[in-house]
Design an enzyme around this catalytic site. Structure first.
Site, PDB file in Angstrom:
ATOM      1  N   GLY A  33       7.481  -0.416  10.825  1.00  0.00           N
ATOM      2  CA  GLY A  33       6.198  -0.525  10.340  1.00  0.00           C
ATOM      3  C   GLY A  33       5.276  -1.680  10.554  1.00  0.00           C
ATOM      4  O   GLY A  33       5.814  -2.606  11.398  1.00  0.00           O
ATOM      5  N   ASN A  34       4.510  -2.080   9.562  1.00  0.00           N
ATOM      6  CA  ASN A  34       3.354  -3.082   9.825  1.00  0.00           C
ATOM      7  C   ASN A  34       3.064  -3.894   8.464  1.00  0.00           C
ATOM      8  O   ASN A  34       3.376  -2.977   7.505  1.00  0.00           O
ATOM      9  CB  ASN A  34       2.630  -2.877  10.841  1.00  0.00           C
ATOM     10  N   ARG A  35       2.600  -4.838   8.377  1.00  0.00           N
ATOM     11  CA  ARG A  35       2.088  -5.373   7.142  1.00  0.00           C
ATOM     12  C   ARG A  35       0.902  -5.134   6.409  1.00  0.00           C
ATOM     13  O   ARG A  35       0.585  -5.851   5.530  1.00  0.00           O
ATOM     14  CB  ARG A  35       2.104  -6.970   7.248  1.00  0.00           C
ATOM     15  N   SER A  36       0.103  -4.119   6.883  1.00  0.00           N
ATOM     16  CA  SER A  36      -1.077  -3.858   6.144  1.00  0.00           C
ATOM     17  C   SER A  36      -0.661  -3.217   4.748  1.00  0.00           C
ATOM     18  O   SER A  36      -0.027  -2.485   4.556  1.00  0.00           O
ATOM     19  CB  SER A  36      -1.649  -2.567   7.183  1.00  0.00           C
TER      20      SER A  36
END
Ligand code: CTP
Ligand code: CA
Length: 238
Positions: A33-36
């Site tokens: 995933g990512n930090r958005s």
């Protein structure tokens, strides 16, 4: 329009906004995933709604709830977001890709939880490229295959700049590569932008007009972006 009425700038318009970060599964319990946080996309959805638009929010993973008064389509992966975006684009006057889309996904997804075993080598995860949804939306619009011909397509870019080029140089190149009408550029560094409530952006236009700066809370920045979109729709597009 009756006497004394005033027209909201996006009245009668349908605006599709992708928000949050996609998650790419490795097995039933793990993902890349990512930090958005989704905050920017949600702020844009609110601003578009308040400008009178019918808003469709394509929500990948978000840390904030979607706002009231917008249609929400939940998605998990980049491939799911692609499906949802192409479908939504068919009747959208504006598509804003503010989601952080994973560039790659695991080549294989295990049906069962991946176990660590002492008798086998450490696993290597092979990744494959995800489709570029923004680019595909532009190609389809240009080919007249989907959506109104005058559809406005807006991309986002988070850039850092490095020894090969500064933020704006990378952003200009990205705008040309993607072919979208507007590109909203964030300058990112550690602790900047992701998950924060304030923001500073530059809006680049394919038409080549001067870069426009906007700063303040995510609500302020969103209002500026939505104003610019309204202007492009009402004054620039045929
Ligand atoms: N985007 C997309 N599909 C992808 C990747 C990105 O639609 N597979 C969209 C994002 O939602 C954003 C824009 O493209 O609006 C720019 O994303 P960014 O990650 O900055 O661009 P990339 O082309 O992936 O370039 P980079 O190598 O810098 O990550
Ligand atoms: Ca990317």
């Amino acid at each position: 329009q009756g006497q004394g009425d005033y027209q909201l700038p996006l009245a009668g318009r349908t605006v599709t906004i992708s928000a949050g970060g996609t998650r790419e599964p490795l097995d039933p319990v793990r993902f890349l995933g990512n930090r958005s946080s989704g905050k920017q996309g949600v702020a844009l959805a609110l601003a578009a709604r308040d400008a009178g638009a019918t808003v469709r929010l394509l929500a990948a993973h978000m840390e904030v709830p979607p706002p009231a008064g917008v249609e929400v389509v939940r998605v998990e992966t980049a491939l799911q977001l692609r499906e949802a975006a192409l479908a939504a684009a068919a009747d959208s006057d504006v598509v804003i890709m503010s989601a952080a889309v994973a560039d790659f996904r695991p080549a294989e997804v295990s049906d069962t939880k991946i176990k660590k075993r002492d008798d086998s080598a450490d696993p290597v995860i092979t990744l494959v490229r995800n489709p570029d949804i923004l680019h595909e939306l532009v190609e389809r619009r240009n080919a007249g295959d989907a959506g109104p011909a005058s559809q406005l397509i807006v991309g986002f870019a988070a850039e850092t700049g490095d020894s090969d080029g500064d933020v704006l140089a990378y952003a200009e190149a990205k705008l040309r590569r993607k072919g979208c009408d507007l590109l909203v550029v964030n300058h990112v560094g550690t602790d900047k932008v992701f998950g924060q409530d304030t923001n500073a952006v530059v809006i680049l236009a394919r038409s080549g007009s001067e870069p426009q700066e906007a700063a303040g809370s995510k609500a302020d920045v969103s209002a500026a972006i939505i104003n610019r979109i309204s202007y492009e729709l009402n004054h620039v597009l045929p």
